[in-house]
Design a protein around this motif. Structure first.
Motif, PDB file in Angstrom:
ATOM      1  N   LEU A 519      -1.063  -6.916   8.181  1.00  0.00           N
ATOM      2  CA  LEU A 519      -1.658  -8.247   8.035  1.00  0.00           C
ATOM      3  C   LEU A 519      -0.674  -9.340   8.428  1.00  0.00           C
ATOM      4  CD1 LEU A 519      -3.011  -7.656   4.409  1.00  0.00           C
ATOM      5  CD2 LEU A 519      -4.261  -7.245   6.538  1.00  0.00           C
ATOM      6  N   SER A 520      -1.231 -10.469   8.855  1.00  0.00           N
ATOM      7  CA  SER A 520      -0.402 -11.657   9.061  1.00  0.00           C
ATOM      8  C   SER A 520      -1.192 -12.882   8.636  1.00  0.00           C
ATOM      9  CB  SER A 520       0.038 -11.787  10.515  1.00  0.00           C
ATOM     10  OG  SER A 520      -1.038 -12.234  11.322  1.00  0.00           O
ATOM     11  N   GLN A 521      -0.468 -13.965   8.324  1.00  0.00           N
ATOM     12  CA  GLN A 521      -1.099 -15.223   7.944  1.00  0.00           C
ATOM     13  C   GLN A 521      -0.740 -16.286   8.983  1.00  0.00           C
ATOM     14  OE1 GLN A 521       0.267 -16.885   4.258  1.00  0.00           O
ATOM     15  NE2 GLN A 521      -1.451 -18.295   4.057  1.00  0.00           N
ATOM     16  N   ASP A 522      -1.750 -16.951   9.527  1.00  0.00           N
ATOM     17  CA  ASP A 522      -1.531 -18.013  10.522  1.00  0.00           C
ATOM     18  C   ASP A 522      -0.757 -17.506  11.743  1.00  0.00           C
ATOM     19  OD1 ASP A 522      -2.771 -19.788   8.751  1.00  0.00           O
ATOM     20  OD2 ASP A 522      -0.864 -20.203   7.741  1.00  0.00           O
ATOM     21  N   ASN A 523      -0.936 -16.214  12.061  1.00  0.00           N
ATOM     22  CA  ASN A 523      -0.251 -15.610  13.220  1.00  0.00           C
ATOM     23  C   ASN A 523       1.273 -15.685  13.120  1.00  0.00           C
ATOM     24  OD1 ASN A 523      -2.623 -14.871  14.665  1.00  0.00           O
ATOM     25  ND2 ASN A 523      -2.895 -17.021  15.227  1.00  0.00           N
ATOM     26  N   ASN A 524       1.771 -15.856  11.895  1.00  0.00           N
ATOM     27  CA  ASN A 524       3.215 -16.005  11.703  1.00  0.00           C
ATOM     28  C   ASN A 524       3.793 -14.782  11.014  1.00  0.00           C
ATOM     29  OD1 ASN A 524       3.130 -18.611  12.775  1.00  0.00           O
ATOM     30  ND2 ASN A 524       2.648 -19.511  10.788  1.00  0.00           N
ATOM     31  N   GLU A 525       5.116 -14.692  11.028  1.00  0.00           N
ATOM     32  CA  GLU A 525       5.813 -13.705  10.208  1.00  0.00           C
ATOM     33  C   GLU A 525       5.761 -14.195   8.760  1.00  0.00           C
ATOM     34  OE1 GLU A 525       7.006 -10.901  11.257  1.00  0.00           O
ATOM     35  OE2 GLU A 525       6.748 -11.202  13.404  1.00  0.00           O
ATOM     36  N   PRO A 526       5.869 -13.325   7.748  1.00  0.00           N
ATOM     37  CA  PRO A 526       6.099 -11.889   7.935  1.00  0.00           C
ATOM     38  C   PRO A 526       4.789 -11.117   8.102  1.00  0.00           C
ATOM     39  CG  PRO A 526       6.161 -12.432   5.613  1.00  0.00           C
ATOM     40  CD  PRO A 526       5.902 -13.718   6.327  1.00  0.00           C
ATOM     41  N   LEU A 527       4.863  -9.981   8.776  1.00  0.00           N
ATOM     42  CA  LEU A 527       3.765  -9.020   8.772  1.00  0.00           C
ATOM     43  C   LEU A 527       3.879  -8.201   7.493  1.00  0.00           C
ATOM     44  CD1 LEU A 527       3.805  -7.674  12.447  1.00  0.00           C
ATOM     45  CD2 LEU A 527       2.332  -9.439  11.472  1.00  0.00           C
ATOM     46  N   ILE A 528       2.760  -7.966   6.852  1.00  0.00           N
ATOM     47  CA  ILE A 528       2.771  -7.228   5.578  1.00  0.00           C
ATOM     48  C   ILE A 528       1.813  -6.045   5.676  1.00  0.00           C
ATOM     49  CG2 ILE A 528       2.197  -7.338   3.122  1.00  0.00           C
ATOM     50  CD1 ILE A 528       3.190 -10.086   2.959  1.00  0.00           C
ATOM     51  N   LYS A 529       2.280  -4.886   5.209  1.00  0.00           N
ATOM     52  CA  LYS A 529       1.429  -3.700   5.166  1.00  0.00           C
ATOM     53  C   LYS A 529       0.574  -3.735   3.893  1.00  0.00           C
ATOM     54  CE  LYS A 529       4.560  -0.712   7.793  1.00  0.00           C
ATOM     55  NZ  LYS A 529       5.378   0.524   7.769  1.00  0.00           N
ATOM     56  N   ALA A 530      -0.595  -3.105   3.966  1.00  0.00           N
ATOM     57  CA  ALA A 530      -1.503  -3.095   2.815  1.00  0.00           C
ATOM     58  C   ALA A 530      -2.324  -1.816   2.824  1.00  0.00           C
ATOM     59  CB  ALA A 530      -2.424  -4.320   2.863  1.00  0.00           C
ATOM     60  N   VAL A 531      -2.865  -1.491   1.650  1.00  0.00           N
ATOM     61  CA  VAL A 531      -3.782  -0.360   1.528  1.00  0.00           C
ATOM     62  C   VAL A 531      -5.009  -0.829   0.752  1.00  0.00           C
ATOM     63  CG1 VAL A 531      -2.711   0.488  -0.609  1.00  0.00           C
ATOM     64  CG2 VAL A 531      -4.025   2.067   0.827  1.00  0.00           C
ATOM     65  N   ALA A 532      -6.177  -0.364   1.191  1.00  0.00           N
ATOM     66  CA  ALA A 532      -7.431  -0.643   0.480  1.00  0.00           C
ATOM     67  C   ALA A 532      -8.048   0.707   0.125  1.00  0.00           C
ATOM     68  CB  ALA A 532      -8.369  -1.460   1.356  1.00  0.00           C
ATOM     69  N   TRP A 533      -7.921   1.093  -1.149  1.00  0.00           N
ATOM     70  CA  TRP A 533      -8.372   2.415  -1.572  1.00  0.00           C
ATOM     71  C   TRP A 533      -9.889   2.533  -1.473  1.00  0.00           C
ATOM     72  CZ3 TRP A 533      -4.251   5.137  -1.427  1.00  0.00           C
ATOM     73  CH2 TRP A 533      -3.036   4.663  -1.932  1.00  0.00           C
ATOM     74  N   ARG A 534     -10.350   3.679  -1.007  1.00  0.00           N
ATOM     75  CA  ARG A 534     -11.780   4.028  -0.962  1.00  0.00           C
ATOM     76  C   ARG A 534     -12.603   2.988  -0.209  1.00  0.00           C
ATOM     77  NH1 ARG A 534     -12.889   6.922  -6.663  1.00  0.00           N
ATOM     78  NH2 ARG A 534     -15.033   6.641  -6.008  1.00  0.00           N
ATOM     79  N   CYS A 535     -12.013   2.395   0.833  1.00  0.00           N
ATOM     80  CA  CYS A 535     -12.705   1.344   1.594  1.00  0.00           C
ATOM     81  C   CYS A 535     -12.959   1.735   3.042  1.00  0.00           C
ATOM     82  CB  CYS A 535     -11.907   0.038   1.543  1.00  0.00           C
ATOM     83  SG  CYS A 535     -11.995  -0.793  -0.059  1.00  0.00           S
TER      84      CYS A 535
END
Length: 653
Positions: A519-535
């Motif tokens: 993920l990113s916000q406003d096309n800026n750093e930092p990039l953040i990893k995420a998990v969405a369980w059962r999605c």
């Protein structure tokens, strides 16, 4: 595009209080908002919350009226060699309570043994058969743990037979208390008592420690008892407030160093590292607790009792492996029943939205696990769930219930009192039995009750959010502060933040239908990893979403990074096509208008309720029609902020 069917509730704390708390504590604004959302809004409360050990506790001897009597009964039984029998329960709370008192009383020299009712044959709690069996065995004192408060007839029979009885329980009080010699139940204490939230194992812990102190034999017993208290309290989903929070903070630090073979073995099979400085509630809630609970649900509770009372590491490992095998079987059963239940709901079809409650009954579902399935169905559909299975005698049904925030399960069961056999529970969960012939009218009665307490907009899974955050704020330092405020859990939920208009840079399905994201916000750093369980069913996601999440720490190859666990997702506000007069507030849409000739602002929610306020007046009307509307104080939350947003939307000053 498909997205979870959710409703968001975003807290809106008083910014003056937030700024004051930031200045007093040095906490970040995000954490200050979290703490205020937990009802901690004064310097004294904040100090106790940040440092539970600083709280000055009243003595339990001053809080529990029957504690002196209970200690005297136990001391007398120990000194005279009178046989003591413990009657426990088959859930994690009941089994840890039983193990705790067995350890304590044997340490004190008591002649003690136990019995746990059979889930399938006896059902919950002490009964007359057990009482009469104790009497035949020469028992002089019965000690119930995590049950007994509603067992009037069995306790009355025990007294008739000349036995002494101490009830230790934490369940809701019946209209008529049993005629026991002593009753220890935190529900008998004032609402503001720090002991009010104790689970059954907490009451057992207090009785064991105070009795040991009275006999001058406290040395060497407090640490193992604290560990069992910690295990049982979290596994029972007790509120992590008051003395629970204080004692658990110590217990979670102690568990990785446990000298109890059973806990060592349980951590080993559960994949919990002994190198951790302290355990977290999730380690117990998702790794240790389920392995104990599974034994009571579909196995023999004696396995768990032996696990927690043995001092032999070989026996402990053997019992822990049995727990592991039983838990694997339990998981498979839950998955199968859940799939069957979803199939029934969506193909029968079951009109749960119209009924505002989901009642689902089938044969061959194991009574011991349907409560877990009920919880999963609540998460999926956002509606109260009553799930049951026919007994061997198909004329009878036994079931479990789980509720949502606006619905009281126990009151719903009381509303059906004349249709039910045995039933019990509390606001969030319950159990019940009924004749199969009463099923149709039971469904109608539950729907009638649900229509009294639920609006259509309530029938979506609820995501409760603490504050809006920018990705730049999601630092390891913020996570360390959050982690330092453990234990998080029931009654003290782990913080949830949200960020609008997040860009999905990468997405893929992994494992059993989970989503891995970058993920990113406003096309800026930092990039953040995420998990969405059962999605996985929502793949592929839109390129832009509002996301609600918890912070997680991930360590790999010597590096530690912050990741997100996604708990909510919705389209960004900018992409929602709002009609004229419609605005968006805290995850919900409202329509509003101002009637000039009546000098009245009117705000209508998704369910059709209207809040009507005349300018300059403190009281407004809330309801579907003026005839049935109730008066509300619009200067109080949640009305004040809603009105402010509506006025800004309409350009009213």
């Amino acid at each position: 595009m498909k997205l979870p069917h959710q409703r968001w509730s975003i807290a809106s704390p008083d910014l003056t209080k937030v700024n004051q708390l930031v200045q007093e504590t040095g906490l970040s604004s995000l954490l200050a908002q979290v703490i205020i959302n937990r009802g901690i809004d004064t310097p004294n409360l904040t100090q106790v919350y940040l440092n539970p050990e600083s709280q000055i506790l009243p003595s339990p001897l001053d809080e529990f009226p029957d504690l002196f009597i209970s200690i005297d009964l136990l001391k007398n039984a120990i000194e005279t060699g009178e046989k003591i029998a413990i009657c426990g329960d088959y859930d994690a709370d009941g089994m840890t309570s039983t193990a705790l008192l067995l350890r304590a009383l044997k340490h004190l020299g008591a002649d003690v043994y136990y019995e746990i009712p059979s889930r399938m044959k006896d059902g919950y709690g002490i009964n007359t058969r057990i009482v009469e069996g104790f009497a035949q065995d020469g028992v002089g004192l019965i000690l119930t743990v995590d049950n007994g408060i509603a067992a009037y007839e069995p306790i009355e029979r025990a007294i008739e037979l000349g036995l002494n009885v101490i009830i230790t329980d934490h369940h809701d009080l019946p209209e008529k208390l049993p005629p026991a010699d002593a009753i220890l139940n935190p529900k008998l204490l004032p609402e503001n008592s720090p002991y009010r939230g104790l689970a059954g194992v907490g009451v057992a812990y207090i009785l064991a420690v105070t009795t040991a102190q009275s006999l001058g034999k406290i040395q060497g017993i407090t640490t193992p008892l604290l560990e069992l208290f910690t295990l049982g309290t979290i596994a029972d989903l007790a509120p992590l407030v008051g003395v629970n929070r204080r004692w658990l903070k110590r217990g979670l630090r102690q568990l990785p160093n446990s000298q109890l073979p059973g806990i060592q073995a349980l951590m080993q099979v559960g994949g919990v590292s002994e190198e951790q400085k302290q355990l977290k509630p999730d380690d117990i809630g998702f790794r240790l607790g389920p392995r104990i609970n599974a034994v009571g649900r579909i196995g023999d509770p004696q396995i768990a009792i032996e696990l927690l009372t043995t001092d032999d590491l070989g026996i402990a490992l053997d019992r822990a492996m049995q727990c592991e095998q039983i838990n694997a079987k339990r998981k498979a059963m839950c998955e199968q029943i859940e799939l069957e239940a979803i199939y029934l709901v969506e193909t029968k079809p079951i009109l749960w939205q119209k009924a505002r409650v989901l009642v689902i009954i089938s044969s061959q579902w194991h009574h011991g696990v349907i409560g877990i399935v009920a919880s999963r169905l609540v998460e999926r559909y956002g509606v109260p769930v009553f799930i049951g299975s026919y007994e061997e005698d198909v004329s009878k049904i036994r079931g479990s219930a789980r509720g949502i925030e606006e619905f009281n399960v126990f009151e719903a069961l009381q509303f059906c009192d004349d249709l039910l056999g045995k039933y019990g529970g509390h606001k969030a969960a319950g159990g019940f039995s009924l004749l199969a012939n009463n099923l149709e009218i039971f469904e109608q009665r539950l729907s009638e009750f649900a229509h009294q307490s639920l609006e259509p907009e309530h029938l979506k899974p609820l995501v409760k959010i603490d504050a809006q955050a920018d990705f730049q704020e999601l630092t390891p330092n913020l996570y360390q502060h959050i982690d330092g405020l453990q234990p998080w859990g029931i009654g003290n939920d782990f913080p949830v933040f949200w960020t609008p208009n997040v860009k999905i840079v990468e997405q893929r399905i992994v494992g059993k239908n989970h989503l891995k994201l970058v993920l990113s916000q406003d096309n800026n750093e930092p990039l953040i990893k995420a998990v969405a369980w059962r999605c996985g069913d929502y793949f592929p996601l839109s390129q832009r979403l509002d996301l609600a999440y918890k912070l997680k720490e991930n360590s790999w190859n010597g590096e530690t990074n912050i990741e997100l666990e996604i708990v909510g997702m919705r389209l960004p506000l900018s992409s929602i096509n709002l009609k004229p007069g419609m605005f968006y507030y805290q995850g919900k849409t409202y329509t509003c208008n101002f009637v000039k000739n009546e000098n009245e602002l009117r705000i209508r929610n998704e369910g059709g309720k209207v809040l009507a306020i005349k300018q300059g007046q403190r009281m407004g009307l809330l309801g579907i029609s003026r005839e049935t509307a109730k008066q509300v104080d619009v200067t109080q939350p949640p009305y004040y902020n809603l009105i402010k947003v509506a006025m800004e939307f309409l350009g009213i000053k």
